[in-house]
Design a protein around this motif. Structure first.
Motif, PDB file in Angstrom:
ATOM      1  N   GLU A 158      -9.522  48.707  -2.943  1.00 39.67           N
ATOM      2  CA  GLU A 158      -8.728  49.811  -2.397  1.00 39.67           C
ATOM      3  C   GLU A 158      -8.555  50.960  -3.392  1.00 39.67           C
ATOM      4  N   ASN A 159      -9.186  50.834  -4.559  1.00 36.65           N
ATOM      5  CA  ASN A 159      -9.138  51.872  -5.588  1.00 36.65           C
ATOM      6  C   ASN A 159      -7.719  52.105  -6.110  1.00 36.65           C
ATOM      7  N   ASN A 164      -4.108  51.515 -13.762  1.00 38.73           N
ATOM      8  CA  ASN A 164      -4.140  52.458 -12.640  1.00 38.73           C
ATOM      9  C   ASN A 164      -4.038  53.885 -13.166  1.00 38.73           C
ATOM     10  N   ILE A 165      -4.344  54.057 -14.460  1.00 39.88           N
ATOM     11  CA  ILE A 165      -4.330  55.370 -15.102  1.00 39.88           C
ATOM     12  C   ILE A 165      -5.760  55.911 -15.138  1.00 39.88           C
ATOM     13  N   GLU A 166      -5.940  57.114 -14.659  1.00 35.37           N
ATOM     14  CA  GLU A 166      -7.277  57.704 -14.621  1.00 35.37           C
ATOM     15  C   GLU A 166      -7.839  57.898 -16.030  1.00 35.37           C
ATOM     16  N   HIS A 167      -9.157  57.709 -16.156  1.00 38.99           N
ATOM     17  CA  HIS A 167      -9.855  58.035 -17.396  1.00 38.99           C
ATOM     18  C   HIS A 167     -11.268  58.477 -17.044  1.00 38.99           C
ATOM     19  N   ASN A 189     -18.229  53.604 -10.665  1.00 42.58           N
ATOM     20  CA  ASN A 189     -17.865  54.995 -10.406  1.00 42.58           C
ATOM     21  C   ASN A 189     -17.599  55.118  -8.906  1.00 42.58           C
ATOM     22  N   PRO A 190     -16.348  55.337  -8.492  1.00 45.10           N
ATOM     23  CA  PRO A 190     -16.024  55.348  -7.058  1.00 45.10           C
ATOM     24  C   PRO A 190     -16.671  56.489  -6.288  1.00 45.10           C
TER      25      PRO A 190
END
Length: 243
Positions: free
Chosen positions: A80-81, A130-133, A197-198
């Motif tokens: 579910e990203n 759940n932190i973007e990088h 990579n979503p």
């Protein structure tokens, strides 16, 4: 661009009144006050700790066993990203932890930097966050199916891309063997999640075929092989037009 720095002198801390159990009212209150939680929870309580973080609606980066991606409480969050691996885990690589100078010397899994700093690897560990990088948005560079079968990894050339008996998908034994030109569903090792990579791939499902059993494919000698936990994926083709 100026990068903010954290000085130890600016940090404040205090002892907990209780035993530090994350399920306690005291620690839950701290979670609710926090902007980000960074910790190394007991691996045995990972299944309980992760939902506790999501209940608090907090950003987090926690260390867990890589095999936690196979837990039924974890892989739906990845699909579910809502959860992904951290920047230091980009596939089969290991995490390194600084150890004291007087730590026992081992024959493998340790290194010493030129300045004398000692490090120990725990190869099965990974950051879950759940932190973007930025690394999770780097595209994976791949070859076509034909090129993989001719010039690719031995693991791919040895078996090709067999179809599963219990799901309409092909087996891809190595992440770098993912064919760039195959539009169907592919089963890949869990190390793929370190390179996921979503924008490039869609996660279709995990592990099981249409019969609810682990994925399996036929061997040349007439036998059957059930590979370890597979992630079923397919390419995203944002520029593709429907016929």
């Amino acid at each position: 661009m100026h990068q903010p720095q954290l000085n130890k002198e600016d940090m404040r801390w205090d002892y907990l009144e209780g035993d530090g159990d994350f399920r306690s009212e005291e620690v839950t209150k701290l979670r609710d006050e926090a902007d980000i939680v960074v910790t190394n929870p007991p691996f045995s309580l990972f299944r309980e700790f992760l939902p506790w973080l999501f209940e608090g609606g907090v950003e987090f980066a926690i260390i867990g066993n890589m095999n936690a991606v196979t837990y039924k409480e974890v892989y739906p969050l990845i699909k579910e990203n809502r959860l992904w691996l951290g920047a230091t885990r980009n596939g089969g690589g290991a995490m390194w932890f600084r150890i004291p100078d007087n730590a026992p010397v081992k024959k493998s899994g340790q290194r010493i930097d030129p300045d004398g700093t000692r490090w120990q690897t725990i190869g099965s560990s990974a950051w879950f966050t759940n932190i973007e990088h930025g690394r999770r948005h780097e595209p994976l560079v791949l070859m076509t199916m034909e090129d993989n079968l001719v010039y690719g990894l031995k693991a791919v050339k040895d078996i090709g891309y067999p179809k599963y008996d219990n799901y309409d998908a092909i087996e891809v034994p190595k992440v770098l063997g993912i064919p760039s030109d195959y539009d169907g569903v592919m089963g890949v090792p869990i190390t793929f999640l370190g390179k996921y990579n979503p924008e490039q791939f869609e996660i279709v499902k995990f592990r099981h075929g249409d019969d609810g059993k682990d994925l399996s494919y036929p061997l040349a000698d007439g036998g059957t092989k059930t590979p370890y936990f597979r992630v079923l994926i397919r390419h995203r083709r944002p520029d593709a037009k429907e016929a």
